[in-house]
Write a protein that holds these residues in place. Structure first.
Motif, PDB file in Angstrom:
ATOM      1  N   THR A 119       1.021  11.041  -4.522  1.00  0.00           N
ATOM      2  CA  THR A 119       0.246  10.170  -3.639  1.00  0.00           C
ATOM      3  C   THR A 119       0.054   8.810  -4.291  1.00  0.00           C
ATOM      4  O   THR A 119      -0.161   8.729  -5.496  1.00  0.00           O
ATOM      5  CB  THR A 119      -1.142  10.793  -3.364  1.00  0.00           C
ATOM      6  N   CYS A 120       0.109   7.747  -3.484  1.00  0.00           N
ATOM      7  CA  CYS A 120      -0.196   6.410  -3.985  1.00  0.00           C
ATOM      8  C   CYS A 120      -1.021   5.671  -2.938  1.00  0.00           C
ATOM      9  O   CYS A 120      -0.691   5.664  -1.753  1.00  0.00           O
ATOM     10  CB  CYS A 120       1.081   5.626  -4.286  1.00  0.00           C
ATOM     11  N   HIS A 121      -2.132   5.055  -3.383  1.00  0.00           N
ATOM     12  CA  HIS A 121      -2.997   4.248  -2.521  1.00  0.00           C
ATOM     13  C   HIS A 121      -2.626   2.783  -2.731  1.00  0.00           C
ATOM     14  O   HIS A 121      -2.534   2.322  -3.872  1.00  0.00           O
ATOM     15  CB  HIS A 121      -4.461   4.462  -2.894  1.00  0.00           C
ATOM     16  N   VAL A 122      -2.438   2.062  -1.619  1.00  0.00           N
ATOM     17  CA  VAL A 122      -2.002   0.668  -1.670  1.00  0.00           C
ATOM     18  C   VAL A 122      -2.948  -0.175  -0.820  1.00  0.00           C
ATOM     19  O   VAL A 122      -3.288   0.203   0.301  1.00  0.00           O
ATOM     20  CB  VAL A 122      -0.553   0.535  -1.121  1.00  0.00           C
ATOM     21  N   SER A 123      -3.368  -1.313  -1.373  1.00  0.00           N
ATOM     22  CA  SER A 123      -4.123  -2.290  -0.592  1.00  0.00           C
ATOM     23  C   SER A 123      -3.097  -3.211   0.053  1.00  0.00           C
ATOM     24  O   SER A 123      -2.294  -3.846  -0.631  1.00  0.00           O
ATOM     25  CB  SER A 123      -5.061  -3.083  -1.504  1.00  0.00           C
ATOM     26  N   LEU A 124      -3.108  -3.284   1.383  1.00  0.00           N
ATOM     27  CA  LEU A 124      -2.114  -4.053   2.118  1.00  0.00           C
ATOM     28  C   LEU A 124      -2.809  -4.944   3.141  1.00  0.00           C
ATOM     29  O   LEU A 124      -3.266  -4.464   4.170  1.00  0.00           O
ATOM     30  CB  LEU A 124      -1.128  -3.110   2.803  1.00  0.00           C
TER      31      LEU A 124
END
Length: 136
Positions: free
Chosen positions: A38-43
């Motif tokens: 899993t990877c959390h990204v601010s976009l």
């Protein structure tokens, strides 16, 4: 705490590294938390969560669980008062899929959440952050 309602996107991907490269290098996102699958990204002010799954994203089985969460799903981030109000209504409606649980304890993503199903069975995560606003 005053928190406006926010949404996040949770997507199934077959190749997590390739997806992270695309969302960061092509679209300009910034990863801020990563686990094995899993990877959390601010976009652009949005919270994007990429989950590596065995099946094709186009054919991912609705409700397949990754890290204890049904994937794919939509989610809303709410303040404590709204969280309790939604939990009460969902409990009365018997639409709770996964009971409240604290996740990511001790990290910037420390939160309590539960999952409900809409009438078509699509899962929604209802989340409130512990100790303040989310890091995105």
């Amino acid at each position: 705490m005053s928190l406006e309602v926010r949404a996040h996107y949770s997507l199934c991907v077959q190749d997590l590294d390739a997806a992270v490269d695309f969302y960061t290098k092509v679209l300009g996102g910034a990863p801020f938390y990563r686990q094995r699958n899993t990877c959390h990204v601010s976009l652009e002010g949005h919270h994007l969560v990429l989950h590596q799954v065995r099946s094709s994203p186009r054919w991912a089985k609705l409700g397949e669980e990754v890290s204890g969460a049904p994937i794919p799903h939509f989610g809303i981030i709410v303040d404590d008062e709204r969280y309790e109000r939604i939990l009460s209504a969902a409990s009365a409606d018997r639409s709770v899929l996964i009971a409240p649980k604290r996740r990511r304890r001790g990290t910037a993503l420390d939160h309590i959440c539960f999952f409900v199903a809409d009438p078509s069975g699509y899962p929604w995560e209802i989340k409130r952050y512990v100790g303040g606003a989310p890091p995105f």
